[in-house]
Scaffold this motif. Sequence first.
Motif, PDB file in Angstrom:
ATOM      1  N   LEU A  26       0.815  -1.217   0.000  1.00 43.73           N
ATOM      2  CA  LEU A  26       0.000   0.000   0.000  1.00 43.73           C
ATOM      3  C   LEU A  26       0.851   1.271   0.000  1.00 43.73           C
ATOM      4  N   SER A  27       2.021   1.212   0.624  1.00 41.19           N
ATOM      5  CA  SER A  27       2.878   2.400   0.717  1.00 41.19           C
ATOM      6  C   SER A  27       3.375   2.883  -0.645  1.00 41.19           C
ATOM      7  N   LYS A  28       3.283   2.056  -1.654  1.00 38.53           N
ATOM      8  CA  LYS A  28       3.742   2.408  -3.004  1.00 38.53           C
ATOM      9  C   LYS A  28       2.636   3.055  -3.842  1.00 38.53           C
ATOM     10  N   HIS A  29       1.474   3.274  -3.239  1.00 38.87           N
ATOM     11  CA  HIS A  29       0.323   3.773  -3.976  1.00 38.87           C
ATOM     12  C   HIS A  29      -0.329   4.933  -3.232  1.00 38.87           C
ATOM     13  N   GLU A  30      -1.162   5.678  -3.940  1.00 39.50           N
ATOM     14  CA  GLU A  30      -1.924   6.767  -3.339  1.00 39.50           C
ATOM     15  C   GLU A  30      -3.183   6.167  -2.706  1.00 39.50           C
ATOM     16  N   LEU A  31      -3.422   6.497  -1.447  1.00 42.67           N
ATOM     17  CA  LEU A  31      -4.551   5.944  -0.716  1.00 42.67           C
ATOM     18  C   LEU A  31      -5.569   7.029  -0.407  1.00 42.67           C
ATOM     19  N   TYR A  32      -6.837   6.682  -0.583  1.00 40.27           N
ATOM     20  CA  TYR A  32      -7.963   7.577  -0.322  1.00 40.27           C
ATOM     21  C   TYR A  32      -8.940   6.811   0.552  1.00 40.27           C
ATOM     22  N   ALA A  33      -9.502   7.479   1.551  1.00 34.99           N
ATOM     23  CA  ALA A  33     -10.420   6.771   2.450  1.00 34.99           C
ATOM     24  C   ALA A  33     -11.469   7.721   2.994  1.00 34.99           C
ATOM     25  N   THR A  34     -12.584   7.127   3.405  1.00 41.87           N
ATOM     26  CA  THR A  34     -13.551   7.901   4.156  1.00 41.87           C
ATOM     27  C   THR A  34     -12.881   8.273   5.484  1.00 41.87           C
ATOM     28  N   GLY A  35     -13.353   9.346   6.110  1.00 41.05           N
ATOM     29  CA  GLY A  35     -12.663   9.956   7.231  1.00 41.05           C
ATOM     30  C   GLY A  35     -12.255   9.058   8.375  1.00 41.05           C
ATOM     31  N   THR A  36     -13.202   8.389   8.988  1.00 39.78           N
ATOM     32  CA  THR A  36     -12.896   7.573  10.161  1.00 39.78           C
ATOM     33  C   THR A  36     -12.001   6.401   9.791  1.00 39.78           C
ATOM     34  N   THR A  37     -12.306   5.740   8.699  1.00 42.26           N
ATOM     35  CA  THR A  37     -11.461   4.623   8.252  1.00 42.26           C
ATOM     36  C   THR A  37     -10.044   5.115   8.000  1.00 42.26           C
ATOM     37  N   GLY A  38      -9.905   6.237   7.326  1.00 38.13           N
ATOM     38  CA  GLY A  38      -8.587   6.795   7.031  1.00 38.13           C
ATOM     39  C   GLY A  38      -7.791   7.111   8.278  1.00 38.13           C
ATOM     40  N   ILE A  39      -8.446   7.731   9.254  1.00 37.30           N
ATOM     41  CA  ILE A  39      -7.769   8.077  10.507  1.00 37.30           C
ATOM     42  C   ILE A  39      -7.304   6.818  11.227  1.00 37.30           C
ATOM     43  N   LEU A  40      -8.190   5.820  11.328  1.00 36.49           N
ATOM     44  CA  LEU A  40      -7.847   4.587  12.040  1.00 36.49           C
ATOM     45  C   LEU A  40      -6.700   3.838  11.362  1.00 36.49           C
ATOM     46  N   VAL A  41      -6.711   3.789  10.042  1.00 36.45           N
ATOM     47  CA  VAL A  41      -5.643   3.097   9.313  1.00 36.45           C
ATOM     48  C   VAL A  41      -4.330   3.875   9.442  1.00 36.45           C
TER      49      VAL A  41
END
Length: 129
Positions: A26-41
């Motif tokens: 995953l670190s080799k790619h651009e990641l997009y997430a909904t807010g809570t999921t993004g914060i937790l990850v």
Amino acid sequence: MNVGLIAHDSKKKLMQNFCIAYRGILSKHELYATGTTGILVEEVTNLKIHKFLPGQTGGSRQLASQIEQGNLDMVIFLRDPQHPKEEEPEVNSVVRLCDIYNIPIGTNLATAELLIHALERGDLEWRNI
């Protein structure tokens, strides 16, 4: 590649564990997430994640908009089909849009792992053509 991450509340811990396990990929790619999921990850992986609003306050719509605009190459959406929520129709639009725009989507751990390994092998590079 641009990867979208979204998880129902009961699957957020699973999403964290998934992202810990596949942090290297995953670190080799651009990641997009909904807010809570993004914060937790982000908290458990130190991955840089572009975060939208929380899902129930518009984040699902923002992620869906990225699919419509052709800005996401893959989506991992860990769903909980046994406990539907009132915002279910909104998040199900993400699945529908992935089907319409031919975006690979993993909706459970098995399909998410298949997609992450495909991402690592470069099997999704056809999306750049």
